[in-house]
Design a protein around this motif. Structure first.
Motif, PDB file in Angstrom:
ATOM      1  N   GLY A 105       0.856  -1.190   0.000  1.00  0.00           N
ATOM      2  CA  GLY A 105       0.000   0.000   0.000  1.00  0.00           C
ATOM      3  C   GLY A 105       0.885   1.230   0.000  1.00  0.00           C
ATOM      4  O   GLY A 105       1.953   1.229   0.620  1.00  0.00           O
ATOM      5  N   GLY A 106       0.475   2.254  -0.724  1.00  0.00           N
ATOM      6  CA  GLY A 106       1.241   3.503  -0.736  1.00  0.00           C
ATOM      7  C   GLY A 106       2.635   3.345  -1.326  1.00  0.00           C
ATOM      8  O   GLY A 106       3.515   4.161  -1.060  1.00  0.00           O
ATOM      9  N   TYR A 107       2.837   2.313  -2.108  1.00  0.00           N
ATOM     10  CA  TYR A 107       4.168   1.967  -2.655  1.00  0.00           C
ATOM     11  C   TYR A 107       5.185   1.725  -1.537  1.00  0.00           C
ATOM     12  O   TYR A 107       6.393   1.818  -1.727  1.00  0.00           O
ATOM     13  N   SER A 187      -4.941  -0.688  -4.555  1.00  0.00           N
ATOM     14  CA  SER A 187      -4.242   0.590  -4.656  1.00  0.00           C
ATOM     15  C   SER A 187      -2.841   0.396  -5.249  1.00  0.00           C
ATOM     16  O   SER A 187      -2.735  -0.153  -6.342  1.00  0.00           O
ATOM     17  N   ALA A 188      -1.756   0.778  -4.549  1.00  0.00           N
ATOM     18  CA  ALA A 188      -0.438   0.482  -5.111  1.00  0.00           C
ATOM     19  C   ALA A 188      -0.300  -1.028  -5.273  1.00  0.00           C
ATOM     20  O   ALA A 188       0.331  -1.510  -6.223  1.00  0.00           O
ATOM     21  N   ILE A 230      -3.491   2.218  -8.480  1.00  0.00           N
ATOM     22  CA  ILE A 230      -2.792   3.504  -8.706  1.00  0.00           C
ATOM     23  C   ILE A 230      -1.715   3.201  -9.736  1.00  0.00           C
ATOM     24  O   ILE A 230      -0.540   3.015  -9.404  1.00  0.00           O
ATOM     25  N   MET A 345      -9.447  14.828  -3.991  1.00  0.00           N
ATOM     26  CA  MET A 345      -8.498  14.454  -2.944  1.00  0.00           C
ATOM     27  C   MET A 345      -7.128  15.119  -3.153  1.00  0.00           C
ATOM     28  O   MET A 345      -6.515  15.619  -2.222  1.00  0.00           O
ATOM     29  N   GLU A 360       4.424   8.824  -5.382  1.00  0.00           N
ATOM     30  CA  GLU A 360       4.937   8.295  -6.652  1.00  0.00           C
ATOM     31  C   GLU A 360       6.288   8.904  -6.998  1.00  0.00           C
ATOM     32  O   GLU A 360       7.160   8.217  -7.544  1.00  0.00           O
ATOM     33  N   ASP A 420      -8.726   8.578  -5.190  1.00  0.00           N
ATOM     34  CA  ASP A 420      -7.258   8.476  -5.194  1.00  0.00           C
ATOM     35  C   ASP A 420      -6.726   8.443  -6.619  1.00  0.00           C
ATOM     36  O   ASP A 420      -5.604   8.855  -6.878  1.00  0.00           O
ATOM     37  N   HIS A 450     -11.710   4.258  -1.378  1.00  0.00           N
ATOM     38  CA  HIS A 450     -10.458   3.668  -1.849  1.00  0.00           C
ATOM     39  C   HIS A 450     -10.191   2.411  -1.019  1.00  0.00           C
ATOM     40  O   HIS A 450      -9.737   2.514   0.128  1.00  0.00           O
TER      41      HIS A 450
HETATM   42  C1  DHB Z   1      -1.991   4.610  -2.515  1.00  0.00           C
HETATM   43  C2  DHB Z   1      -2.876   5.667  -2.505  1.00  0.00           C
HETATM   44  C3  DHB Z   1      -2.596   6.778  -3.225  1.00  0.00           C
HETATM   45  O1  DHB Z   1      -3.445   7.829  -3.255  1.00  0.00           O
HETATM   46  C4  DHB Z   1      -1.425   6.863  -3.976  1.00  0.00           C
HETATM   47  O2  DHB Z   1      -1.163   7.966  -4.689  1.00  0.00           O
HETATM   48  C5  DHB Z   1      -0.553   5.784  -4.015  1.00  0.00           C
HETATM   49  C6  DHB Z   1      -0.839   4.653  -3.290  1.00  0.00           C
HETATM   50  C7  DHB Z   1      -2.294   3.383  -1.724  1.00  0.00           C
HETATM   51  O3  DHB Z   1      -3.239   3.411  -0.925  1.00  0.00           O
HETATM   52  O4  DHB Z   1      -1.633   2.372  -1.920  1.00  0.00           O
END
Ligand code: DHB
Length: 468
Positions: A105-107, A187-188, A230, A345, A360, A420, A450
């Motif tokens: 998540g979130g890279y 997500s990521a 994403i 967002m 990113e 997102d 999300h």
């Molecule tokens: C995630 C959420 C985001 O908004 C983003 O830009 C990259 C990753 C995530 O939840 O994994």
């Protein structure tokens, strides 16, 4: 519900009294090389079903790990497969599909999925639910951007290496069909699931895989489950503005107004989207220079279908100014009004930030990855990521390409309340897959922000449909 969750959290854990060989003994249930003590049998309550499974934990999946805490995997196998002729849900030890969820998540780095009840959704999590449906679960940990050696493209290199390890040990695994490997993520992690599905055996990853000592095996998979990906990062800023242009307050943290640079970016990126979309040559889906056309109608149609499904299930979808409901039929959705309702967002550009500080940007080693943000950067020392890295982080570049074995089956979901990324991103991925002859089932889901893995019974019905 509480009593159920309490019960579910009480694990019956029993250490198996079995011996551990120095190597795999081919084809036997007790064969995986594991440190003694790691192999346990557990029973958990998944919904109203008791699920018993065995676990093998923390197995390295490469021979030259750079972040050993993350380059390892767990295996979970339904107990039934250790009995001669045992079946679950029509599967046997030989035919059980292998579900490989990632926890990215979130890279950020992702830990191995652990079967458990998910208190957020009040349901078994994806790993536990998969076991209850007779799937073997292989859960790899994966490197991410906050590790010293975790920037792009390491996440996809690790996921591939885990697939290769599974295939390499095909005859030593007590159960699981290595021709039925399924990725899953949100997500990521959804982007990662798409990448694994799209890029099977693509040669570009070979040097990275060699470097970490991945097995010399195929890394194509059978199916990808993708939630709110994403992805398509270098093109995702444009469809974000195609939807959210005109909404100038953003909600990343406290509500703030976009500044003049951001507003200018919004205008430019929105204006650039039709040329990108039309350049994909998605037959039947185009946009005019104002961003109207059959692709817009298609996106609105996805929202209409989501609302209709909810309405049919007794959910009240009436009274929203962006959605038209006549009698018991949802007949219209207006994207401009949708954006006001959903709220923005992220400031423009949503992914390649002008200040070079987005998740990113960090994933690309604190660099830009689009021409627009690079040339309009407000960062002190703007830099551009290597073109090769941007290319191999995007599943869109591999679908339909010669010498690449893209997964045959795809299920892609995106919440109606998700801001997102734009719904256009997963939709474009699905249209590209369909056009290239792959089976891509895409839908927006009413009431969902999300998120992912919120509809596991439906996901596994679909998986059973393609696996059996
Ligand atoms: C995630 C959420 C985001 O908004 C983003 O830009 C990259 C990753 C995530 O939840 O994994």
């Amino acid at each position: 519900m509480h009593a159920r969750l309490f019960l579910a959290s009480v694990l019956v854990v029993s250490l198996c009294a079995c011996s551990f060989g120095a190597d795999f003994a081919q084809g036997t249930a007790d064969s995986i090389t594991m440190p003694p003590g790691n192999r346990v049998s557990q029973t958990m309550l998944a919904g109203d079903k008791l699920v018993t499974f065995r676990s093998w934990l923390d197995i390295p999946y490469v021979s030259n790990p750079v972040e050993p805490e993350y380059q390892k995997l767990n295996i979970y196998i339904p107990e039934e497969y250790f009995t001669e002729g045992g079946t679950v849900n029509g599967y046997t030890a030989k035919t059980a599909p292998i579900f490989m969820p990632n926890g990215v998540g979130g890279y950020m780095p992702g830990k191995q999925f652990i079967p458990a009840n998910d208190t957020r959704h009040g349901t078994p999590n994806a790993a536990l639910y998969a076991l209850s449906r007779g799937y073997v679960v292989v859960a790899p940990a994966i490197r991410g951007r906050t590790l010293e050696h975790g920037k792009a493209p390491t996440l996809i290199v690790d996921y591939k290496a885990a697939v290769r390890w599974v295939r390499h040990n095909k005859d030593r695994l007590p159960a699981g069909d290595t021709e039925k490997i399924i990725s899953d993520g949100l997500s990521a992690g959804g982007a990662l699931s798409s990448l694994l599905g799209a890029t099977g055996n693509a040669k570009e990853y070979e040097p990275y895989l060699k470097e970490i000592g991945a097995e010399d095996e195929r890394d194509d998979i059978f199916a990808s489950a993708v939630y709110c990906p994403i992805t398509n990062l270098e093109n995702a800023d444009m469809p974000y503005e195609w939807i959210f242009n005109g909404v100038n307050t953003y909600h990343m943290g406290p509500a703030r107004e976009m500044d003049e640079n951001m507003k200018a970016a919004s205008e430019a990126l929105k204006a650039a989207f039709p040329a990108y979309l039309n350049g994909l040559n998605l037959k039947g889906y185009t946009l005019d220079e104002n961003g109207n056309g059959t692709f817009r109608t298609y996106i609105e149609g996805l929202y209409i279908a989501a609302a209709q499904k909810a309405l049919d299930a007794g959910v009240n979808v009436r009274g929203l100014d962006w959605l038209t409901v006549e009698g018991d039929k949802v007949t219209g959705a207006d994207l401009s009004k949708y954006a006001v309702w959903a709220t923005r967002m992220k400031a423009a550009p949503a992914f390649d930030s002008l200040n070079m500080k987005s998740f990113e940007n960090n994933e690309f080693s604190d660099k830009h990855f689009t021409e627009y943000a690079f040339t309009h950067s407000t960062a002190e020392a703007p830099a551009m990521a290597e073109a090769e890295k941007i290319y191999i982080m995007n599943p869109m570049n591999f679908i339909g390409r010669e010498g690449v074995d893209t997964a045959k089956h795809w299920r892609i979901r995106h919440g109606v309340k998700d801001r997102d990324t734009s719904l256009a991103v997963p939709a474009i991925l699905a249209l590209k897959l369909s056009q290239e002859g792959y089976d891509a089932d895409v839908a927006a889901v009413w009431g969902v922000p999300h998120d992912g893995n919120y509809d596991l019974p439906e996901l596994f019905d679909w998986l059973d449909g393609i696996c059996r």
